[in-house]
Design a protein around this motif. Structure first.
Motif, PDB file in Angstrom:
ATOM      1  N   THR A 284       0.837  -1.207   0.000  1.00 48.96           N
ATOM      2  CA  THR A 284       0.000   0.000   0.000  1.00 48.96           C
ATOM      3  C   THR A 284       0.867   1.250   0.000  1.00 48.96           C
TER       4      THR A 284
ATOM      5  N   ALA B 136       0.545   4.593   0.972  1.00 47.94           N
ATOM      6  CA  ALA B 136      -0.390   5.449   1.707  1.00 47.94           C
ATOM      7  C   ALA B 136      -0.152   6.918   1.380  1.00 47.94           C
TER       8      ALA B 136
ATOM      9  N   ASN C  86     -11.927   8.945   3.135  1.00 52.44           N
ATOM     10  CA  ASN C  86     -11.340   7.910   3.990  1.00 52.44           C
ATOM     11  C   ASN C  86     -10.243   7.158   3.248  1.00 52.44           C
ATOM     12  N   GLY C  87      -9.146   6.924   3.943  1.00 49.15           N
ATOM     13  CA  GLY C  87      -8.072   6.152   3.346  1.00 49.15           C
ATOM     14  C   GLY C  87      -7.187   6.949   2.421  1.00 49.15           C
ATOM     15  N   SER C  88      -7.333   8.282   2.415  1.00 51.87           N
ATOM     16  CA  SER C  88      -6.533   9.066   1.477  1.00 51.87           C
ATOM     17  C   SER C  88      -5.150   9.397   2.044  1.00 51.87           C
ATOM     18  N   GLY C  89      -4.938   9.153   3.333  1.00 47.87           N
ATOM     19  CA  GLY C  89      -3.605   9.355   3.894  1.00 47.87           C
ATOM     20  C   GLY C  89      -3.508  10.478   4.912  1.00 47.87           C
ATOM     21  N   LYS C  90      -4.636  10.977   5.389  1.00 46.57           N
ATOM     22  CA  LYS C  90      -4.592  12.075   6.367  1.00 46.57           C
ATOM     23  C   LYS C  90      -3.926  11.632   7.660  1.00 46.57           C
ATOM     24  N   SER C  91      -4.412  10.535   8.217  1.00 46.00           N
ATOM     25  CA  SER C  91      -3.842  10.098   9.491  1.00 46.00           C
ATOM     26  C   SER C  91      -2.381   9.727   9.342  1.00 46.00           C
ATOM     27  N   THR C  92      -2.042   9.119   8.220  1.00 45.04           N
ATOM     28  CA  THR C  92      -0.644   8.745   8.002  1.00 45.04           C
ATOM     29  C   THR C  92       0.245   9.990   7.984  1.00 45.04           C
TER      30      THR C  92
ATOM     31  N   GLY D 208      -9.295   4.699  -0.813  1.00 46.95           N
ATOM     32  CA  GLY D 208      -8.026   4.045  -0.497  1.00 46.95           C
ATOM     33  C   GLY D 208      -6.964   4.464  -1.485  1.00 46.95           C
ATOM     34  N   ALA D 209      -5.769   4.472  -0.998  1.00 47.64           N
ATOM     35  CA  ALA D 209      -4.664   4.892  -1.837  1.00 47.64           C
ATOM     36  C   ALA D 209      -3.845   3.685  -2.237  1.00 47.64           C
TER      37      ALA D 209
HETATM   38  N1  LIG Z   1      -0.272   0.632   9.832  1.00 48.15           N
HETATM   39  C1  LIG Z   1      -0.754   0.454   8.589  1.00 48.15           C
HETATM   40  N2  LIG Z   1      -0.508  -0.693   7.929  1.00 48.15           N
HETATM   41  C2  LIG Z   1      -0.966  -0.888   6.683  1.00 48.15           C
HETATM   42  N3  LIG Z   1      -1.675  -0.009   5.992  1.00 48.15           N
HETATM   43  C3  LIG Z   1      -1.968   1.165   6.563  1.00 48.15           C
HETATM   44  C4  LIG Z   1      -1.520   1.458   7.905  1.00 48.15           C
HETATM   45  N4  LIG Z   1      -1.949   2.707   8.224  1.00 48.15           N
HETATM   46  C5  LIG Z   1      -2.630   3.160   7.148  1.00 48.15           C
HETATM   47  N5  LIG Z   1      -2.646   2.245   6.145  1.00 48.15           N
HETATM   48  C6  LIG Z   1      -3.257   2.420   4.813  1.00 48.15           C
HETATM   49  O1  LIG Z   1      -2.834   3.645   4.298  1.00 48.15           O
HETATM   50  C7  LIG Z   1      -3.881   4.330   3.633  1.00 48.15           C
HETATM   51  C8  LIG Z   1      -4.082   5.684   4.241  1.00 48.15           C
HETATM   52  O2  LIG Z   1      -4.646   5.550   5.508  1.00 48.15           O
HETATM   53  P1  LIG Z   1      -4.955   6.768   6.487  1.00 48.15           P
HETATM   54  O3  LIG Z   1      -3.783   7.655   6.542  1.00 48.15           O
HETATM   55  O4  LIG Z   1      -5.421   6.186   7.785  1.00 48.15           O
HETATM   56  O5  LIG Z   1      -6.162   7.486   5.758  1.00 48.15           O
HETATM   57  P2  LIG Z   1      -7.191   8.570   6.312  1.00 48.15           P
HETATM   58  O6  LIG Z   1      -6.753   8.990   7.677  1.00 48.15           O
HETATM   59  O7  LIG Z   1      -7.145   9.664   5.318  1.00 48.15           O
HETATM   60  O8  LIG Z   1      -8.521   7.913   6.339  1.00 48.15           O
HETATM   61  C9  LIG Z   1      -5.085   3.410   3.726  1.00 48.15           C
HETATM   62  O9  LIG Z   1      -5.162   2.682   2.526  1.00 48.15           O
HETATM   63  C10 LIG Z   1      -4.768   2.526   4.879  1.00 48.15           C
HETATM   64  O10 LIG Z   1      -5.378   1.274   4.726  1.00 48.15           O
END
Ligand SMILES: Nc1ncnc2c1ncn2[C@@H]1O[C@H](COP(=O)(O)OP(=O)(O)O)[C@@H](O)[C@H]1O
Ligand SMILES: [Mg+2]
Lengths: 530, 305
Positions: free
Chosen positions: B17, B19, B39-45, B301-302
């Motif tokens: 993935t 991210a 959702n899943g675009s990478g904000k939390s990451t 998802g990214a």
């Molecule tokens: N610890 C991790 N292991 C594997 N994949 C991850 C992990 N954290 C995030 N991802 C993946 O990275 C992408 C971005 O996630 P995330 O940053 O949580 O998005 P958002 O916060 O925008 O919803 C998603 O596809 C997610 O599944």
């Protein structure tokens, strides 16, 4: 029950590896012990001799239970491995049930399932079905395997079913425990405490002697296993007791499920303080809050265990002075020197293994904090990774000494009172228990290194303990090669009290532990969190 | 103005993935910056990289003038963070957690703590395990908003709050405007519109748009449906009006937000009995503007392509 089938399938798929390890491991250990006993005690005479000595020895009685009939290999196996094997089956069942009920509920996954079309009782029923099947499969495989090794079919089934029956009871105990508490950790502690009490009740009952409270054995599911007398009369009717208790417990658990809210416990949680106490303001303060319950619980439990084991020591001395055959067997359990010291040394060894469970639990608290997303907010404050890990490791490290000292104190007090030398025995036994600290630290270091390097496999630390347990308890009996025995840090600890304490192995073990811990700290600084 | 956060070309992969895929982000000191993405675009990451919890594979990130991976403890003294998924210790009360997090950061503003508890209607004596998702979020919000820090990093802080509490939250952030820099991640366009000075929109780990809300106004479209007194007239020819559907006295259409005014005037001309209007969702916005830039079928998802 709607959804039961699919929940069971889901659980089996999630746990296929875990279940395979438990089943293959327990059946494998049991059968290989049986064949080794067959080789070591091949002649009827050697078995008779064993029976004459071990059958009346209170030390063995307390640790392993009575040897009812030594005339067959099966009889010796039932004595040597019956209680310990059943203990492991019980642990497996209780962990399985908690894992699929309360732990799921705690993470909120059950809510997701609950909102799908699933009957209210289905998750509990599924967990019970999985644990029940696992223990029954183990029992049947043991029975078939032993029959295949040439033991009597009736005795083999008596022992196999007795193993399974302990699993059934602790499936029920786990099911009730999971309802009582809101956290999986507490649920496991409740069930674990019941298992510990079951072990101690039968230990005291078995070692009580004719005038003592032998009936205590009948209060324990592990005692029922002994009373089934596999290969010594095969009293299958005793198994009605665990079946009945299982039924009562499962009914109780399902009544409790109906009474409480999803996610809630039985006892409504009371309100707490609106402000944090002064002590809760640092990484260390937080670790203390999270670790203290575990530390206090283990300290008390090991104190009691030490006291129970210690109460038997005097009897050993009286009964065995003139019995060279038994001395040989005790020596095989890992000791040398005066006979009471051999006994005390072997109980201290067992206690050290228990304290290894504490230390893994305490260290893996780090992993739980991480996977439950509670590490993240703390590590986003000025608390450094070093301080966060260190605050928990400190408890594991110091806690090891505390719980071991408590066990030594319990044994020393009771034994000291009986031989009229409290001060001397307390010092000796606390010292002996503390001698094991470096070996337990190695276990802690391994757990920390796994957590830091391969976090997903951190729970493999539990497997490490089981390996050390098997090496220590069965290694001499299975006549394993020395190099294999040497893998366990506990092998290198002098058999105290009795043996001379040399500093070298203790220093080496401390160094190994320190290196593993340092590796853990360094690796954690480099890796991703979450 | 100096930059509180500046990120460029950030890449983070989790196994297969991808991210983050070359993400850029610039947050100016003192602004409320919306970090918008599905959702899943990478904000939390991105946020976890900024907090030094994750190590980026490539690209550069600087936070309050420091390196988020190396200067963690120093930087964390100056910021407060509310995670997207707030999880509390089951045995600690909400009040204890607020104090703990505050003390770990170096102290709380007691007056604000008390005031926020009241406004969020949060009982601090409850144990962590008994709080709902929204209440757990409030605990983390009170701890963060009552801290005297320069930067607030809030990851979807309102996803569990009801509309009333969301309003309280917006009020609280508005009070801090100018005193604190705020990075607010969200997947709800309306929330970002209500609070943010500037917005960065990300998709599949990449920044697709950044600017003030006025800059982005051309992107958004409102759907309007109305019941009129007479037959609608004059709408058809208007600029910015799309998908017009007329059924007797009822009318439905979509209008670019910068042409909303003219369209509404045309409605009023015919007399309005009932009117509903819906702000566009982020998903609609993406469908309209970035469809062709995206790999086919990737709506969430990214994933690496
Ligand atoms: N610890 C991790 N292991 C594997 N994949 C991850 C992990 N954290 C995030 N991802 C993946 O990275 C992408 C971005 O996630 P995330 O940053 O949580 O998005 P958002 O916060 O925008 O919803 C998603 O596809 C997610 O599944
Ligand atoms: Mg997120």
């Amino acid at each position: 029950m709607t959804g039961l089938g699919s929940l069971v399938r889901l659980a089996l798929r999630r746990d296929r590896l875990l279940l395979a390890v438990w089943v293959v491991g327990l059946v494998g250990i049991t059968l290989s012990t049986a064949s080794t006993v067959g080789e070591l005690y091949g002649s009827p005479e050697s078995r008779q001799q064993l029976g004459a000595t071990a059958g009346s020895n209170p030390a063995f009685l307390a640790m392993l239970g009575p040897l009812h009939d030594a005339s067959t290999t099966g009889g010796v196996l039932a004595w040597r491995w019956g209680v310990f094997g059943a203990l492991l089956v019980g642990l497996m069942c209780m962990f399985l049930v908690t894992r699929h009920t309360r732990a799921e509920e705690e993470t909120g996954r059950l809510e997701l399932i609950g909102s799908a079309v699933v009957a209210r009782h289905a998750p509990l029923a599924a967990a019970v079905v999985v644990a029940l099947s696992a223990s029954t499969v183990i029992g049947l495989l043991v029975a078939l395997g032993l029959t295949g090794l040439g033991e009597s079919a009736s005795g083999s089934f008596a022992l196999g079913l007795a193993f399974a029956s302990v699993g059934w009871v602790f499936t029920g105990v786990g099911a009730v425990g999971a309802q009582l508490s809101e956290s999986a950790r507490t649920a496991n502690s409740i069930s674990g405490a019941v298992l510990g009490v079951a072990y101690l009740l039968r230990a005291v009952g078995d070692a009580a002697g004719d005038e003592g409270p032998t009936w205590l054995t009948w209060l324990s599911p592990l005692g029922w296993l002994e009373q089934t007398r596999a290969f010594a009369g095969d009293r299958f009717w005793v198994l009605l007791l665990p079946v009945a208790l299982f039924a009562v417990l499962v009914v109780a658990a399902s009544v409790l499920v109906a009474k409480r809210d999803l996610g809630g416990g039985l006892v409504p949680t009371r309100l707490g303080p609106a402000r944090a106490p002064r002590s809760l303001g640092s990484a260390f303060g937080l670790a203390w809050r999270l670790q203290r319950g575990m530390l206090i619980g283990w300290t008390l439990s090991l104190f009691v265990l030490g006291a129970v084991y210690g109460s038997v020591a005097r009897g050993v001395e009286q009964m065995l002075e003139a019995n060279p055959a038994l001395q040989k067997i005790i020596a095989q359990m890992g000791g040398a020197g005066a006979i009471v010291d051999v006994y005390l040394a072997s109980i201290v060894g067992i206690i050290a293994l228990f304290s290894a469970i504490y230390v893994v639990q305490s260290t893996l608290r780090l992993r739980t904090e991480e996977t439950e997303f509670r590490a993240e907010p703390v590590l986003a404050t000025p608390v450094s990774r070093f301080a966060w890990v260190g605050s928990h490791v400190l408890f594991a490290t110091v806690g090891t000494a505390v719980v071991l000292a408590a066990a030594g104190l319990g044994a020393g007090l009771v034994h000291g009172v009986r031989v009229g030398d409290v001060g001397g025995q307390v010092a000796r036994l606390v010292g002996a228990a503390l001698t094991h600290v470096p070996a337990v630290w190695v276990v802690a270091g391994l757990a920390l290194a796994l957590f830091a390097l391969v976090p997903k496999l951190a729970s493999a630390s539990w497997a490490v303990i089981v390996v050390f347990l098997v090496l220590g308890q069965l290694g001499p009996l299975l006549q394993l090669d020395q190099w294999a025995m040497d893998l366990s840090p506990f092998t290198h600890i002098p058999k105290v009290p009795g043996a001379d304490v040399t500093a070298a192995p203790l220093l080496w073990l401390t160094l190994v532990a320190a290196a593993l811990t340092a590796l853990g700290f360094a690796a954690f600084r480099r890796r991703d969190v979450g | 103005m100096t930059a509180a956060i500046s990120v460029s070309g950030l890449v983070k992969t989790f196994g297969p993935t991808r991210a983050l895929d070359g993400l850029d982000l610039a947050v100016r000191e003192g602004e409320v910056h919306g970090f918008l993405g599905p959702n899943g675009s990478g904000k939390s990451t991105t946020i976890r990289v900024l907090l030094g919890l994750l190590r980026a594979d490539a690209g550069s990130a600087s936070l309050l003038g420091g390196d988020p991976w190396r200067d963690t403890a120093e930087l964390h003294r100056r910021l407060a963070y509310v995670p997207g998924d707030v999880s509390l210790w089951p045995n600690l009360t909400g009040g204890e957690v607020i104090d703990l997090l505050g003390r770990l950061r170096g102290g709380l503003n007691e007056k604000r703590r008390a005031e926020l508890l009241e406004r969020f209607e949060l009982d601090p004596r409850k144990k962590g395990r008994t709080y709902s998702k929204g209440n757990r979020q409030k605990v983390a919000l009170v701890a963060a908003l009552a801290s005297d820090v320069e930067l607030l990093i809030l990851d979807e802080p309102t996803s569990g709050l009801d509309p009333l509490m969301e309003a309280v939250f917006q009020e609280a952030v508005n009070e801090l405007r100018g005193e604190r820099t705020v990075l607010l991640s969200s997947h709800i366009l309306a929330e970002v519109e209500a609070l943010c000075d500037r917005v960065s929109i990300i998709r599949n780990g990449r920044t697709v748009e950044t600017g003030t809300l006025a800059d982005l106004r051309h992107l958004t479209r409102t759907s309007v449906s109305a019941e009129l007194v007479g037959a609608p007239s004059g709408l058809a020819g208007l600029p910015g009006v799309h998908d017009l559907a007329v059924e007797g006295n009822r009318v439905r259409f979509e209008v670019d937000t910068d042409h909303l005014d003219t369209a509404l005037r045309a409605l009023v001309g015919s007399g309005v009995r009932a009117l509903t209007s819906q702000p566009p969702t982020l998903e609609e916005l993406f469908l309209r503007h970035y469809e062709d830039e995206l790999p086919a079928g990737a709506t969430e998802g990214a994933m690496s392509s």
